[in-house]
Design a protein around this motif. Structure first.
Motif, PDB file in Angstrom:
ATOM      1  N   LEU A 169       0.827  -1.215   0.000  1.00  0.00           N
ATOM      2  CA  LEU A 169       0.000   0.000   0.000  1.00  0.00           C
ATOM      3  C   LEU A 169       0.859   1.263   0.000  1.00  0.00           C
ATOM      4  N   GLN A 170       1.971   1.182   0.744  1.00  0.00           N
ATOM      5  CA  GLN A 170       2.851   2.352   0.875  1.00  0.00           C
ATOM      6  C   GLN A 170       3.720   2.532  -0.380  1.00  0.00           C
ATOM      7  N   ALA A 171       4.282   1.429  -0.901  1.00  0.00           N
ATOM      8  CA  ALA A 171       5.248   1.527  -2.004  1.00  0.00           C
ATOM      9  C   ALA A 171       4.599   1.544  -3.389  1.00  0.00           C
ATOM     10  N   LYS A 172       3.379   1.023  -3.490  1.00  0.00           N
ATOM     11  CA  LYS A 172       2.749   0.892  -4.815  1.00  0.00           C
ATOM     12  C   LYS A 172       1.278   1.300  -4.726  1.00  0.00           C
ATOM     13  N   PRO A 173       1.016   2.608  -4.678  1.00  0.00           N
ATOM     14  CA  PRO A 173      -0.379   3.056  -4.517  1.00  0.00           C
ATOM     15  C   PRO A 173      -1.297   2.587  -5.657  1.00  0.00           C
ATOM     16  N   ASP A 174      -0.716   2.354  -6.863  1.00  0.00           N
ATOM     17  CA  ASP A 174      -1.533   1.907  -8.009  1.00  0.00           C
ATOM     18  C   ASP A 174      -1.504   0.385  -8.160  1.00  0.00           C
ATOM     19  N   ALA A 175      -1.330  -0.329  -7.033  1.00  0.00           N
ATOM     20  CA  ALA A 175      -1.137  -1.791  -7.083  1.00  0.00           C
ATOM     21  C   ALA A 175      -2.289  -2.536  -7.732  1.00  0.00           C
ATOM     22  N   LYS A 176      -1.886  -3.490  -8.615  1.00  0.00           N
ATOM     23  CA  LYS A 176      -2.820  -4.492  -9.147  1.00  0.00           C
ATOM     24  C   LYS A 176      -2.192  -5.820  -8.748  1.00  0.00           C
ATOM     25  N   VAL A 177      -2.748  -6.446  -7.723  1.00  0.00           N
ATOM     26  CA  VAL A 177      -2.067  -7.551  -7.053  1.00  0.00           C
ATOM     27  C   VAL A 177      -2.541  -8.925  -7.543  1.00  0.00           C
ATOM     28  N   ALA A 178      -1.555  -9.765  -7.929  1.00  0.00           N
ATOM     29  CA  ALA A 178      -1.837 -11.170  -8.244  1.00  0.00           C
ATOM     30  C   ALA A 178      -1.269 -12.011  -7.105  1.00  0.00           C
ATOM     31  N   ILE A 179      -2.135 -12.802  -6.467  1.00  0.00           N
ATOM     32  CA  ILE A 179      -1.679 -13.646  -5.354  1.00  0.00           C
ATOM     33  C   ILE A 179      -1.575 -15.097  -5.832  1.00  0.00           C
ATOM     34  N   PHE A 180      -0.390 -15.658  -5.673  1.00  0.00           N
ATOM     35  CA  PHE A 180      -0.143 -17.061  -6.040  1.00  0.00           C
ATOM     36  C   PHE A 180       0.138 -17.810  -4.744  1.00  0.00           C
ATOM     37  N   TYR A 181      -0.672 -18.841  -4.440  1.00  0.00           N
ATOM     38  CA  TYR A 181      -0.526 -19.443  -3.113  1.00  0.00           C
ATOM     39  C   TYR A 181      -0.740 -20.957  -3.122  1.00  0.00           C
ATOM     40  N   ALA A 182      -0.131 -21.618  -2.142  1.00  0.00           N
ATOM     41  CA  ALA A 182      -0.313 -23.054  -1.937  1.00  0.00           C
ATOM     42  C   ALA A 182      -1.731 -23.286  -1.427  1.00  0.00           C
ATOM     43  N   TYR A 212      -2.042 -23.441  -6.139  1.00  0.00           N
ATOM     44  CA  TYR A 212      -1.405 -24.637  -6.725  1.00  0.00           C
ATOM     45  C   TYR A 212      -1.409 -25.748  -5.681  1.00  0.00           C
ATOM     46  N   GLU A 213      -1.264 -26.975  -6.146  1.00  0.00           N
ATOM     47  CA  GLU A 213      -1.162 -28.140  -5.252  1.00  0.00           C
ATOM     48  C   GLU A 213       0.305 -28.552  -5.147  1.00  0.00           C
ATOM     49  N   THR A 214       0.740 -28.993  -3.957  1.00  0.00           N
ATOM     50  CA  THR A 214       2.155 -29.385  -3.803  1.00  0.00           C
ATOM     51  C   THR A 214       2.495 -30.634  -4.617  1.00  0.00           C
ATOM     52  N   SER A 215       1.481 -31.321  -5.114  1.00  0.00           N
ATOM     53  CA  SER A 215       1.744 -32.521  -5.925  1.00  0.00           C
ATOM     54  C   SER A 215       2.036 -32.173  -7.393  1.00  0.00           C
ATOM     55  N   GLU A 216       1.832 -30.911  -7.778  1.00  0.00           N
ATOM     56  CA  GLU A 216       2.077 -30.512  -9.177  1.00  0.00           C
ATOM     57  C   GLU A 216       3.582 -30.512  -9.475  1.00  0.00           C
ATOM     58  N   PRO A 217       4.005 -31.098 -10.621  1.00  0.00           N
ATOM     59  CA  PRO A 217       5.445 -31.093 -10.928  1.00  0.00           C
ATOM     60  C   PRO A 217       5.947 -29.705 -11.331  1.00  0.00           C
ATOM     61  N   SER A 218       5.096 -28.922 -12.005  1.00  0.00           N
ATOM     62  CA  SER A 218       5.502 -27.593 -12.467  1.00  0.00           C
ATOM     63  C   SER A 218       4.342 -26.626 -12.330  1.00  0.00           C
ATOM     64  N   ILE A 219       4.675 -25.367 -12.006  1.00  0.00           N
ATOM     65  CA  ILE A 219       3.612 -24.365 -11.834  1.00  0.00           C
ATOM     66  C   ILE A 219       3.689 -23.304 -12.938  1.00  0.00           C
ATOM     67  N   ASP A 220       4.424 -23.586 -14.013  1.00  0.00           N
ATOM     68  CA  ASP A 220       4.618 -22.619 -15.104  1.00  0.00           C
ATOM     69  C   ASP A 220       3.308 -22.082 -15.678  1.00  0.00           C
ATOM     70  N   SER A 221       2.318 -22.966 -15.881  1.00  0.00           N
ATOM     71  CA  SER A 221       1.058 -22.531 -16.508  1.00  0.00           C
ATOM     72  C   SER A 221       0.334 -21.494 -15.641  1.00  0.00           C
ATOM     73  N   HIS A 222       0.454 -21.639 -14.313  1.00  0.00           N
ATOM     74  CA  HIS A 222      -0.168 -20.660 -13.399  1.00  0.00           C
ATOM     75  C   HIS A 222       0.464 -19.277 -13.590  1.00  0.00           C
ATOM     76  N   ILE A 223       1.798 -19.256 -13.740  1.00  0.00           N
ATOM     77  CA  ILE A 223       2.521 -17.975 -13.868  1.00  0.00           C
ATOM     78  C   ILE A 223       2.144 -17.287 -15.180  1.00  0.00           C
ATOM     79  N   VAL A 224       2.050 -18.075 -16.262  1.00  0.00           N
ATOM     80  CA  VAL A 224       1.644 -17.527 -17.563  1.00  0.00           C
ATOM     81  C   VAL A 224       0.260 -16.878 -17.436  1.00  0.00           C
ATOM     82  N   LYS A 225      -0.642 -17.574 -16.770  1.00  0.00           N
ATOM     83  CA  LYS A 225      -2.014 -17.079 -16.568  1.00  0.00           C
ATOM     84  C   LYS A 225      -2.014 -15.764 -15.770  1.00  0.00           C
TER      85      LYS A 225
END
Length: 407
Positions: A169-182, A212-225
């Motif tokens: 909030l302090q450093a990026k007032p125009d933030a558009k936040v993408a949350i990637f989580y287990a 993402y699930e911890t059983s996934e071998p790669s999370i690349d597709s999530h990052i692209v999305k």
């Protein structure tokens, strides 16, 4: 005269007996503790998706060997029993039962993982066996009324998430936040903490939530999305293997968001190097631990002790791996707690002493950050400092931020 002598002898014998009983009365033991040893149990992910953390158990084993070589704790040696649960809850249940029912340990210390430890929390509390200084930052471990035999160690995920949210909030007032989580308690705790600070603005600030699930071998597709959402802030709530994959993929995609990452994955050795130092440049996090590979600590007294320990008990260990520094701090905190117990080695007294730590500063904590607990405060570390990855090192910046847990 003879009778008087007998009375005196009898009185002397009674006094001796009372003083012997008094000496015994001062010493109190529960299962797993005796005049000569204290049995400490542990479960660790030595294999499986979270095996990067296995070094924590190895560090603790080495630390207790050093303590034993120095004469133990109040003359008692630590008997360390650590099993692999592969970060699998059913396996955790099996191994913890074995520790408590077969090995008869005094307590279980610094066992790893939110889903794994959740699986045994009720069991620990029904057995009244301390589930002490857990290696997980879930905020639910700070519940002395509901679970008096469970206590966490590191700052809770929710506390850290709040600090991140304040910083965004302090450093990026125009933030558009993408949350990637287990997709587990660990990930969800962070999301909750961020939303607590964003409040009413959460729906406009957060443009994407991707799990993402911890059983996934790669999370690349999530990052692209997530790149496709147009986000300019990427909040990375993942364990080391996946954190490294995310950093690498973001660099490959030439996406340049403000990248804020959980301190669970700030190990240079286990995350930043495998991801690529150049790709890791500029990543932000928060910390409470010194980085042993950073020359800024070379004259620091606590770091000198840590380095002497590594040289003697873990030669060749990768000191740039934060997990080594973490294992040392946790083990040192347990030793302090057991020292405070004196000769009253009951499970109840261990929990009482663990909840009576005052301004305790393990050698590897950032100066100014101290451990404090109380009967209603089972969160040992509640302070953090923001850090930035620059030229192969984590740099501290800003002030120490204290955050209240709970909620």
């Amino acid at each position: 005269m003879k009778n008087k002598k007998l009375v005196l002898l009898a009185a002397a014998a009674a006094v001796t007996l009372l003083s012997v009983q008094g000496a015994y009365a001062q010493k109190k033991y529960d299962t797993g503790a005796s005049d000569t040893e204290i049995k400490i149990g542990n479960v660790e992910a030595y294999s499986g998706p979270a095996s990067a953390y296995g070094i924590i158990g190895k560090t603790e084993e080495a630390y207790f060997k050093m303590i034993n070589d120095q004469g133990g704790i109040n003359g008692r040696k630590i008997n360390w029993i650590s099993y692999d649960d592969g970060y699998s809850p059913p396996k955790t249940v099996e191994q913890v039962r074995k520790l408590i029912e077969s090995d008869e340990v005094f307590l279980v210390f610094n066992a790893l993982g939110t889903p794994t430890q959740t699986a045994v929390q009720k069991y620990h509390n029904s057995k009244k066996v301390p589930q002490l200084f857990l290696a997980t930052g879930a905020s639910k471990w700070n519940d002395p009324k509901g679970f008096p035999w469970t206590m966490g160690f590191q700052p809770s995920y929710r506390v850290e998430a709040r600090i991140f949210a304040k910083y965004i909030l302090q450093a990026k007032p125009d933030a558009k936040v993408a949350i990637f989580y287990a997709n587990d308690d660990f990930g969800k705790d962070y999301v909750a903490g961020i939303k607590e600070i964003f409040g009413d603005k959460a729906s406009s600030l957060i443009v994407a939530e991707e799990s993402y699930e911890t059983s996934e071998p790669s999370i690349d597709s999530h990052i692209v999305k997530l790149k496709g959402t147009g986000a300019n802030v990427f909040v990375n709530i993942s364990t080391p293997k996946f954190a490294a994959q995310a950093i690498k993929k973001i660099a490959e995609l030439e996406w340049k968001p403000m990248h804020v990452m959980t301190d669970v994955s700030i190990s240079i050795g286990a995350v930043m190097k495998p991801a690529g130092l150049e790709a890791s440049e500029g990543v932000l996090s928060a910390s409470y631990l010194k980085d042993a590979s950073d020359p800024q600590w070379k004259d620091d007294e606590g770091m000198k002790k840590f380095m002497a320990f590594v040289d003697k008990y873990m030669p060749g260990a990768n000191v740039s791996d934060t997990n080594v520094v973490y294992g040392y701090a946790a083990a040192q905190t347990l030793v302090q707690t057991l020292k405070q117990c004196g000769d009253v080695l009951t499970r109840e007294n261990v929990m009482k002493q663990a909840a009576s730590l005052k301004d305790f500063a393990p050698d590897t904590l950032i100066p100014g950050i101290k451990i404090n607990t109380g009967p209603n405060d089972f969160a040992p570390i509640e302070q953090l400092k923001m850090i930035r990855f620059k030229s192969g090192q984590w740099e501290l910046f800003g002030d120490i931020i204290s955050a209240e847990t709970g909620g």
